[in-house]
Design a protein around this motif. Structure first.
Motif, PDB file in Angstrom:
ATOM      1  N   VAL A   1       1.849   1.847  -3.469  1.00 31.93           N
ATOM      2  CA  VAL A   1       0.776   2.483  -4.242  1.00 31.93           C
ATOM      3  C   VAL A   1       0.813   3.997  -4.039  1.00 31.93           C
ATOM      4  O   VAL A   1       0.735   4.779  -4.995  1.00 31.93           O
ATOM      5  CB  VAL A   1      -0.601   1.918  -3.840  1.00 31.93           C
TER       6      VAL A   1
ATOM      7  N   PHE B   1       0.827  -1.209   0.000  1.00 28.16           N
ATOM      8  CA  PHE B   1       0.000   0.000   0.000  1.00 28.16           C
ATOM      9  C   PHE B   1       0.863   1.261   0.000  1.00 28.16           C
ATOM     10  O   PHE B   1       0.530   2.253  -0.648  1.00 28.16           O
ATOM     11  CB  PHE B   1      -0.964  -0.013   1.181  1.00 28.16           C
TER      12      PHE B   1
ATOM     13  N   MET C   1       0.019  -3.244  -9.264  1.00 24.05           N
ATOM     14  CA  MET C   1      -0.109  -3.378  -7.816  1.00 24.05           C
ATOM     15  C   MET C   1      -1.259  -4.303  -7.438  1.00 24.05           C
ATOM     16  O   MET C   1      -1.202  -4.980  -6.411  1.00 24.05           O
ATOM     17  CB  MET C   1      -0.286  -2.009  -7.165  1.00 24.05           C
TER      18      MET C   1
ATOM     19  N   TYR D   1       0.486   1.163 -13.450  1.00 29.79           N
ATOM     20  CA  TYR D   1       1.313   0.833 -12.285  1.00 29.79           C
ATOM     21  C   TYR D   1       0.465   0.704 -11.029  1.00 29.79           C
ATOM     22  O   TYR D   1       0.380  -0.371 -10.429  1.00 29.79           O
ATOM     23  CB  TYR D   1       2.369   1.924 -12.083  1.00 29.79           C
ATOM     24  N   ALA D   2      -0.138   1.822 -10.619  1.00 27.49           N
ATOM     25  CA  ALA D   2      -0.886   1.801  -9.360  1.00 27.49           C
ATOM     26  C   ALA D   2      -2.114   0.915  -9.482  1.00 27.49           C
ATOM     27  O   ALA D   2      -2.606   0.366  -8.502  1.00 27.49           O
ATOM     28  CB  ALA D   2      -1.269   3.220  -8.966  1.00 27.49           C
TER      29      ALA D   2
END
Lengths: 100, 181
Positions: B33, B30, B64, B59-60
């Motif tokens: 993120v 997290f 993730m 990406y995020a």
């Protein structure tokens, strides 16, 4: 303090934090996340230079890095899963069968 | 340097340190993120609008989510065993400081007084809108773009091959855990 310097310093420090994480942690998934962070630090420098030079080549490079990172994350996590299946752990110290 | 840049930079550093210092890999994920989102904000400030959106979505978002799926699938507990030893920690910190001290001054002196905001002529040219990136991608980088689609295809096939491979069952733990995927 100029803006370019700030971005380069931030990029470098983020890269070093990622490298420290790779040195210090033993969980393979955390190592993977640290590698992602190092990739992002370099991407930030690419974008800053792209703006400095006034062309888009740096941003194109970042685009390709993102493509490779997406492929790498799929393969890397699959490898971590298969290591977990054979040694029931993702700690790097537990996958030591070849260690002498 | 604007106020927003400062806030985003500090947030990126704090979340970066959080990634490597949480014991629970889920918290690290997290924090990562958050780190990726701050970097997306910095991209937007650097006129790289397309990359900012891609950073959030790919990406995020995608990468993730994949990491979190694997973390939750493996159901890992907090890292057991001993902490990294004092010697290891000291070596890593000293190594990092040496790296910063040796690499930062040349970079900084090279770009002293060179502000990306001063180059007003170049700002239009480096505006990373979807249109500009697309034009550049399809006029100068066509081959690489097509090759990257091949790389993604190989990545998909390789991930499926690796994840489906039958392994001899070793421990008691993985029997019921991974069979159903």
């Amino acid at each position: 303090m100029s803006s370019m310097m700030t971005y380069l310093a931030l990029s470098m420090v983020l890269f070093i934090i990622g490298a420290l994480g790779v040195c210090l942690r033993r969980n393979a998934i955390v190592l993977f996340m640290c590698v992602e962070m190092m990739l992002n630090a370099v991407n930030l420098a690419f974008v800053a230079f792209s703006k400095l030079h006034g062309n888009l080549d740096g941003q194109i490079a970042v685009f390709f890095v993102m493509v490779i990172a997406a492929a790498e994350s799929a393969i890397g996590l699959a490898i971590i899963l298969s290591v977990f299946r054979s040694v029931a752990s993702v700690e790097t110290t537990d996958a030591a069968e070849l260690k002498w | 340097m604007s106020f927003i840049e400062f806030i985003l930079g500090v947030a990126a550093l704090v979340s970066g340190i959080a990634v490597i210092s949480f014991r629970n890999p889920l918290y690290s994920a997290f924090a990562l993120v958050a780190n990726l989102l701050t970097i997306a904000g910095l991209y937007a400030l650097l006129n790289a609008h397309f990359l900012a959106v891609t950073q959030v979505v790919v990406y995020a978002g995608a990468i993730m989510v994949l990491v979190l799926f694997v973390l939750m699938l493996l159901n890992l507990k907090t890292e057991q065993g001993k902490q990294p030893g004092l010697a290891q920690l000291a070596t890593a910190v000293v190594g990092g400081i040496v790296l910063i001290v040796t690499a930062l001054p040349p970079v900084l002196s090279r770009f002293q007084g060179l502000s990306s905001h001063q180059l007003a002529d170049n700002v239009r040219a480096s505006e990373g809108t979807v249109q500009a990136i697309g034009q550049e991608l399809y006029s100068h980088y066509t081959v690489q773009f097509e090759l990257s689609s091949l790389v993604l295809l190989i990545g998909i096939v390789g991930a499926v091959m690796l994840a489906k491979r039958k392994q001899p069952q070793l421990g008691p733990r993985q029997g019921g855990l991974l069979k159903g995927e």
